[in-house]
Motif scaffolding. Structure first.
Motif, mmCIF file in Angstrom:
data_model
loop_
_atom_site.group_PDB
_atom_site.id
_atom_site.type_symbol
_atom_site.label_atom_id
_atom_site.label_comp_id
_atom_site.label_asym_id
_atom_site.label_seq_id
_atom_site.Cartn_x
_atom_site.Cartn_y
_atom_site.Cartn_z
ATOM 1 N N ALA A 309 -104.701 33.984 60.314
ATOM 2 C CA ALA A 309 -105.824 33.061 60.482
ATOM 3 C C ALA A 309 -106.938 33.488 59.533
ATOM 4 O O ALA A 309 -106.979 34.630 59.087
ATOM 5 C CB ALA A 309 -106.322 33.058 61.921
ATOM 6 N N THR A 310 -107.824 32.572 59.222
ATOM 7 C CA THR A 310 -108.961 32.892 58.372
ATOM 8 C C THR A 310 -110.139 32.013 58.769
ATOM 9 O O THR A 310 -110.008 31.121 59.618
ATOM 10 C CB THR A 310 -108.629 32.705 56.883
ATOM 11 N N VAL A 311 -111.277 32.274 58.165
ATOM 12 C CA VAL A 311 -112.478 31.483 58.439
ATOM 13 C C VAL A 311 -112.805 30.663 57.201
ATOM 14 O O VAL A 311 -112.945 31.207 56.098
ATOM 15 C CB VAL A 311 -113.680 32.386 58.789
ATOM 16 N N LEU A 312 -112.888 29.345 57.374
ATOM 17 C CA LEU A 312 -113.297 28.455 56.292
ATOM 18 C C LEU A 312 -114.811 28.301 56.389
ATOM 19 O O LEU A 312 -115.320 27.720 57.351
ATOM 20 C CB LEU A 312 -112.606 27.095 56.427
ATOM 21 N N LEU A 313 -115.508 28.844 55.421
ATOM 22 C CA LEU A 313 -116.968 28.832 55.454
ATOM 23 C C LEU A 313 -117.513 27.517 54.917
ATOM 24 O O LEU A 313 -116.978 26.962 53.963
ATOM 25 C CB LEU A 313 -117.510 30.001 54.622
ATOM 26 N N PRO A 314 -118.595 27.023 55.502
ATOM 27 C CA PRO A 314 -119.182 25.765 55.029
ATOM 28 C C PRO A 314 -119.890 25.964 53.695
ATOM 29 O O PRO A 314 -120.374 27.057 53.389
ATOM 30 C CB PRO A 314 -120.176 25.408 56.132
ATOM 31 N N PHE A 334 -109.452 28.765 61.031
ATOM 32 C CA PHE A 334 -108.202 28.077 60.704
ATOM 33 C C PHE A 334 -107.017 28.957 61.066
ATOM 34 O O PHE A 334 -106.841 30.039 60.513
ATOM 35 C CB PHE A 334 -108.173 27.743 59.214
ATOM 36 N N ASN A 335 -106.222 28.482 61.999
ATOM 37 C CA ASN A 335 -105.038 29.212 62.446
ATOM 38 C C ASN A 335 -103.882 28.887 61.499
ATOM 39 O O ASN A 335 -103.144 27.931 61.692
ATOM 40 C CB ASN A 335 -104.694 28.821 63.887
ATOM 41 N N ALA A 445 -110.023 37.475 57.782
ATOM 42 C CA ALA A 445 -108.803 37.389 58.583
ATOM 43 C C ALA A 445 -108.980 38.120 59.908
ATOM 44 O O ALA A 445 -108.523 37.654 60.963
ATOM 45 C CB ALA A 445 -107.623 37.974 57.804
ATOM 46 N N ASP A 446 -109.647 39.268 59.878
ATOM 47 C CA ASP A 446 -109.868 40.051 61.094
ATOM 48 C C ASP A 446 -110.792 39.303 62.059
ATOM 49 O O ASP A 446 -110.532 39.238 63.268
ATOM 50 C CB ASP A 446 -110.476 41.402 60.731
ATOM 51 N N ILE A 447 -111.850 38.700 61.522
ATOM 52 C CA ILE A 447 -112.783 37.923 62.354
ATOM 53 C C ILE A 447 -112.059 36.726 62.965
ATOM 54 O O ILE A 447 -112.199 36.423 64.163
ATOM 55 C CB ILE A 447 -113.987 37.459 61.517
ATOM 56 N N ALA A 448 -111.262 36.037 62.139
ATOM 57 C CA ALA A 448 -110.538 34.857 62.627
ATOM 58 C C ALA A 448 -109.542 35.229 63.719
ATOM 59 O O ALA A 448 -109.419 34.526 64.735
ATOM 60 C CB ALA A 448 -109.822 34.174 61.459
ATOM 61 N N ALA A 449 -108.828 36.335 63.525
ATOM 62 C CA ALA A 449 -107.832 36.765 64.511
ATOM 63 C C ALA A 449 -108.475 37.031 65.871
ATOM 64 O O ALA A 449 -107.928 36.676 66.918
ATOM 65 C CB ALA A 449 -107.118 38.023 64.010
ATOM 66 N N ALA A 505 -103.282 19.838 72.339
ATOM 67 C CA ALA A 505 -103.915 20.947 73.063
ATOM 68 C C ALA A 505 -105.271 21.288 72.461
ATOM 69 O O ALA A 505 -106.213 21.645 73.176
ATOM 70 C CB ALA A 505 -103.007 22.171 73.040
ATOM 71 N N ALA A 506 -105.387 21.152 71.140
ATOM 72 C CA ALA A 506 -106.637 21.496 70.469
ATOM 73 C C ALA A 506 -107.689 20.411 70.606
ATOM 74 O O ALA A 506 -108.884 20.705 70.752
ATOM 75 C CB ALA A 506 -106.367 21.779 68.992
ATOM 76 N N PHE A 507 -107.260 19.159 70.571
ATOM 77 C CA PHE A 507 -108.233 18.071 70.503
ATOM 78 C C PHE A 507 -108.432 17.335 71.826
ATOM 79 O O PHE A 507 -109.403 16.599 71.960
ATOM 80 C CB PHE A 507 -107.832 17.076 69.403
#
Length: 587
Positions: A309-314, A334-335, A445-449, A505-507
């Motif tokens: 997973a990762t973080v997509l920054l604005p 983002f998973n 990746a660590d933050i997203a996880a 499940a997500a939405f």
């Protein structure tokens, strides 16, 4: 023709299926009754030299020649010059040159010379000298049709990754380097770089660029050459085994007929035991052939250094052009691993290169990203590569989802917060001052996880016991008895259909999300006790209601029910079967 006889003692073959380089291009007959074949090509090398042609380009049936050549024990080198990386795709040359007459002589000596050799040996063959229209004919009953091969398919790709027949000299434990390469400017050659593997189309385009071949040429030379090599190695191994077994067998007196029969059976058994990929046009580019491709499920995850997973920054003030307004959107966790399991190919999202979307797509769009802005790359509803577009196509392609989502938009106004939300480990201040963009790939990746691990459980739908078993709709009953609507049964069917969907499940963030399709335009939170349809839809559609796309009550009921049945492919009751829902009233 003597040069041709010396040049070719076998049957002419092009081992590369349906290629468009070196004067060979797709040919389609104008005849409506034409036979559809994947191997119909035309030889137009002379025309590509801007030479005015006296005759139409020659039509060539590739697989017919391939079969004949195989029967004669010949290989691709009969027509195609061998190179270190396979075969050239051109006929008996590496380049076209500039002399049309020389090229014409090459083809005529090669093709017709081979045919005449066969004819002199009383063999069945193709057109001979003087039978020009047998090849140069635009009205032959053939039509080219090729089904593309999706090498990016996870199953097909994994078959190659796990194959023991494909060995990477640079690393026997990872055969990725057999196919994937980059050009090393210092070494001036193609090399494998672990973790940099990408789709062939990332470098190879529709046309050749200098020494870089076109995508079509690169793929065919690489694939067919490898398949041929694997087949030859396998044939040599099996033949050696057969010879060893024969040497150990007790000697007996056999007739010449028996010896021939045994040899034929042995050869047939060897060919049947060879395991390799297709080497003919029809072996790859037909529906029938592709239906026989082995399917592996589930496919083990293919790793290329991607995070779970990762973080997509604005894109905010730290990344936007000077003078542009603030973006104000929150980041997205983002998973990646979950999305990998839901798609058949990495190219579903990474449609050009396996890199971040921001490598090509910018805030305002540029040439590298084909002027598709970053926001559109993520949110365009009509694109199968954007997040929203992919979600849209996914739900509309499944009948379990399409029944509702044909009426409810995939991305309603309040759905942004489902993805764009606060992320633990990154503050709004870090985004505003740009320091969040300095976080490494590993840190993101660590933050997203951690955020994925702490995500709350999906909202559970309302218990079926809370749903009325039936609802009687009788306000419009006249010619028919009131309709008894099996409310709970339909609700349970919808819940079951969405039960295994990670997207749902997500939405579906509310227990009453499943109710929103029928009870539309009402607050989701209050749908446990929704208003009646007649609260908004009148008995007759007035002008104001029509302008607001608000049908009359009768039209609203029929439009809602019949359209849903159509999208979900409900066979009974049919849309035209009034009595299927309404019992006719006896008068």
């Amino acid at each position: 023709m003597e040069n041709g006889r010396k040049l070719l003692r076998g049957i002419a073959l092009a081992a590369i299926a349906v290629i468009g380089l070196g004067g060979i291009a797709l040919f389609a007959s104008p005849s409506q009754a034409a036979e559809t074949r994947p191997d119909v090509i035309r030889i137009d090398a002379i025309g590509q030299l801007k030479k005015k042609l006296e005759m139409p380009p020659a039509v060539f049936l590739h697989d017919e020649h391939t079969k004949a050549l195989a029967a004669a024990g010949q290989d691709c080198s009969v027509c195609h010059t061998a190179t270190a990386n396979g075969h050239t795709v051109k006929f008996q040359r590496k380049d076209d040159g500039t002399d049309p007459k020389k090229l014409e002589k090459l083809y005529h000596n090669g093709c017709i010379g081979c045919h005449e050799n066969m004819a002199s040996n009383n063999q069945k063959t193709g057109p001979l000298d003087g039978e020009c229209r047998a090849c140069h004919n635009t009205k032959l009953p053939y039509k080219a049709e090729q089904k593309p091969v999706k090498m990016g398919s996870k199953s097909l790709h994994y078959m190659h990754v796990s194959s023991k027949a494909i060995v990477n000299p640079a690393n026997p434990d990872a055969n990725c380097g057999v196919c994937h390469h980059v050009y090393d400017e210092q070494l001036k050659k193609l090399v494998w770089k672990k973790g940099k593997e990408d789709a062939c189309a990332a470098c190879h385009g529709e046309k050749a660029e200098g020494a870089k071949p076109s995508l079509q040429t690169a793929v065919h030379t690489k694939c067919v050459w490898c398949h041929e090599n694997v087949a030859q190695s396998s044939r040599a191994y099996l033949t050696a085994q057969a010879e060893a077994k024969k040497a150990e067998a007790p000697k007996g007196k056999k007739s010449a007929k028996d010896v021939r029969a045994e040899a034929q059976a042995e050869a047939a058994a060897i060919e049947a035991a060879i395991v390799t990929g297709p080497t003919t046009c029809a072996g790859c580019h037909t529906e029938a052939a592709q239906s026989t491709f082995k399917r592996i499920s589930p496919v083990p995850r293919l790793m290329r250094g991607q995070p779970d997973a990762t973080v997509l920054l604005p894109v905010n003030s730290a990344k936007r052009p000077e003078g542009a307004p603030e973006a104000g959107m929150k980041p997205v966790v983002f998973n990646h691993k979950a999305h990998e399991a839901s798609v058949d190919s990495c190219r579903t999202c990474h449609h050009v290169r396996i890199e971040s979307c921001t490598v090509c797509h910018t805030v305002d769009g540029n040439k590298d990203g084909k002027f598709v802005k970053l926001a559109d790359a993520m949110h365009a509803k009509t694109s199968d590569s954007s997040c929203v577009g992919c979600h849209q196509q996914t739900v509309m392609s499944k009948k379990e989802c399409a029944g509702c989502h044909g009426a409810v938009p995939v991305m309603p106004a309040d759905s942004c917060a489902t993805c764009h939300k606060d992320v633990k480990g990154i503050t709004s201040a870090q985004i505003a001052d740009g320091s969040a963009f300095k976080l490494s790939k590993e840190q993101l990746a660590d933050i997203a996880a951690k955020n994925v691990a702490e995500e709350p459980a999906p909202a559970k739908p309302l218990p079926a016991a809370d749903i009325p078993e039936t609802v009687t709709i009788g306000v419009l009953s006249n010619d028919f008895e009131p309709c008894v609507f099996p409310h709970r049964k339909i609700y349970e069917a919808l819940v079951k259909g969405a039960g295994e969907s990670g997207l749902a499940a997500a939405f579906h963030t509310s227990p009453t999300s499943m109710c929103a399709a029928c009870h539309h335009n009402s607050p989701v939170e209050g749908l446990k006790t929704p208003p009646k349809c007649a609260s908004c839809h009148g008995m007759q559609a007035d002008k104001m209601a029509a302008d607001a796309n608000k049908p009359s009550l009768k039209a609203a009921y029929h439009q809602q029910c019949m359209a849903c049945h159509d999208r979900m492919k409900v066979a009974k009751p049919a849309a035209t079967d009034c009595a299927g829902c309404h019992t006719p009233r006896v008068k």
